[in-house]
Design an enzyme around this catalytic site. Structure first.
Site, short mmCIF file in Angstrom:
data_model
loop_
_atom_site.label_atom_id
_atom_site.label_comp_id
_atom_site.label_asym_id
_atom_site.label_seq_id
_atom_site.Cartn_x
_atom_site.Cartn_y
_atom_site.Cartn_z
N PRO A 2 30.53 138.93 34.86
CA PRO A 2 29.75 137.81 35.34
C PRO A 2 30.48 137.06 36.45
O PRO A 2 31.70 136.98 36.47
CB PRO A 2 29.61 136.93 34.09
CG PRO A 2 29.80 137.84 32.94
CD PRO A 2 30.78 138.87 33.41
N GLU A 3 29.70 136.51 37.36
CA GLU A 3 30.27 135.70 38.43
C GLU A 3 30.05 134.23 38.11
O GLU A 3 29.35 133.88 37.15
CB GLU A 3 29.64 136.10 39.76
CG GLU A 3 29.53 137.60 39.93
CD GLU A 3 30.04 138.14 41.25
OE1 GLU A 3 30.43 137.36 42.12
OE2 GLU A 3 30.05 139.38 41.40
N LYS A 51 34.84 131.54 35.41
CA LYS A 51 34.09 132.51 34.60
C LYS A 51 34.27 132.29 33.11
O LYS A 51 33.87 133.10 32.30
CB LYS A 51 34.52 133.93 34.97
CG LYS A 51 34.30 134.27 36.44
CD LYS A 51 34.74 135.69 36.74
CE LYS A 51 34.59 136.03 38.21
NZ LYS A 51 34.99 137.42 38.51
N ARG A 262 38.19 147.59 41.31
CA ARG A 262 36.83 147.07 41.31
C ARG A 262 36.10 147.55 42.57
O ARG A 262 36.70 147.77 43.61
CB ARG A 262 36.84 145.54 41.29
CG ARG A 262 37.61 144.91 40.16
CD ARG A 262 36.92 145.08 38.83
NE ARG A 262 37.56 144.31 37.78
CZ ARG A 262 37.33 144.48 36.49
NH1 ARG A 262 36.45 145.38 36.09
NH2 ARG A 262 37.96 143.74 35.58
#
Length: 274
Positions: A2-3, A51, A262
């Site tokens: 999640p951002e 986050k 990533r």
């Protein structure tokens, strides 16, 4: 993962549903907290920190001050798979019960945290132990662009693609926003921080993108909600760039400090390597 904007929305939903409610029952299904019960505590507020989600619990009032209990914070980090769902009493859960890590029940709602990898309970006064390492929160009331700039400049050797994911520099940017910020700034992800021409403008763009999307159910960086292509480059490997038509490329960049690679997307024409 999640951002910052998706964590902001999840936190807002939890706050709206739980703030001011007394917990009638709790089930913390992680080994370190298996015997802990916070029934009787009142949910004072639920706030995001980058986050991370912080649920602040007010202890039940007691007549004898010798037995005063501390205010507590239930800290959770959703990582890749975690989520919080809300259910009416008796409503069937949408996910398997064995994936629930936290169950909090009030008179009118049940909050269930599924697949949450990190759950901690600590005195509220010790919150810095779990979030004190974070840089300025892009969606926080205390957002400070100057501190974020100084943090970036303190790591001049890092590639900007690495630096943007380092939550110790500024908190809230994830894979999606990293790719979009760098595309809109026309900066190649492997460019060293010291070589980025206008760091303040890049930081300002990061802040504006998260703020404009924080209340949207669908994240958009290319225009207004409802647009056919909501993102410029993220998830578009091998597709034509929406600006110039060049094929979008995918890089795998190791994060700092974890070293985990990533995804990062870019247009080699709009973001030429130095």
């Amino acid at each position: 993962m999640p951002e910052g904007d998706s964590v902001y929305r999840a936190t807002a939903r939890l706050h709206q549903a739980l703030a001011g409610e007394v917990l009638l029952a709790s089930d913390l299904r992680v080994p370190a907290l298996a015997t802990v019960d916070v029934a009787g505590y009142e949910v004072r507020e639920v706030i995001p920190r980058g986050k991370h989600l912080l649920m602040r619990l007010q202890p039940p009032a007691r007549a004898n001050p010798d037995f005063a209990q501390p205010a507590l914070t239930l800290h959770s980090h959703l990582l890749m798979e975690g989520r919080w769902d809300l259910y009416a009493p008796g409503e069937r859960w949408k996910r398997p019960a064995h994936t629930a890590r936290v169950v909090l029940q009030t008179a009118r709602i049940t909050a269930v945290g599924f697949d949450i990898a990190q759950v901690k309970l600590l005195p509220t006064e010790q919150e810095a132990d779990v979030v004190g390492h974070l840089g300025p929160d892009l969606l926080g009331v205390d957002w400070d662009a100057q501190v974020a700039l100084e943090n970036l400049q303190a790591e001049p050797q890092l590639g900007i693609g690495q630096a943007l994911l380092d939550q110790r520099i500024m908190a809230g940017v994830g894979n999606v926003y990293r790719s979009e910020i760098l595309f809109l700034s026309r900066v190649h992800p492997l460019t060293a921080v010291r070589e980025v021409q206008n760091l303040p403008a890049l930081i300002d763009l990061a802040h504006r993108l998260l703020v404009v999307n924080k209340d949207r159910p669908r994240r958009v960086t290319t225009g207004q909600p409802g647009t056919r292509d909501p993102l410029w480059v993220y998830g578009r490997a091998a597709k034509p760039c929406l600006r110039c038509g060049t094929r979008i490329e995918l890089l795998r960049i190791a994060s700092t400090p974890t070293g985990i690679e990533r995804d990062c997307y870019l247009c080699p024409s709009c973001q030429p390597a130095g």
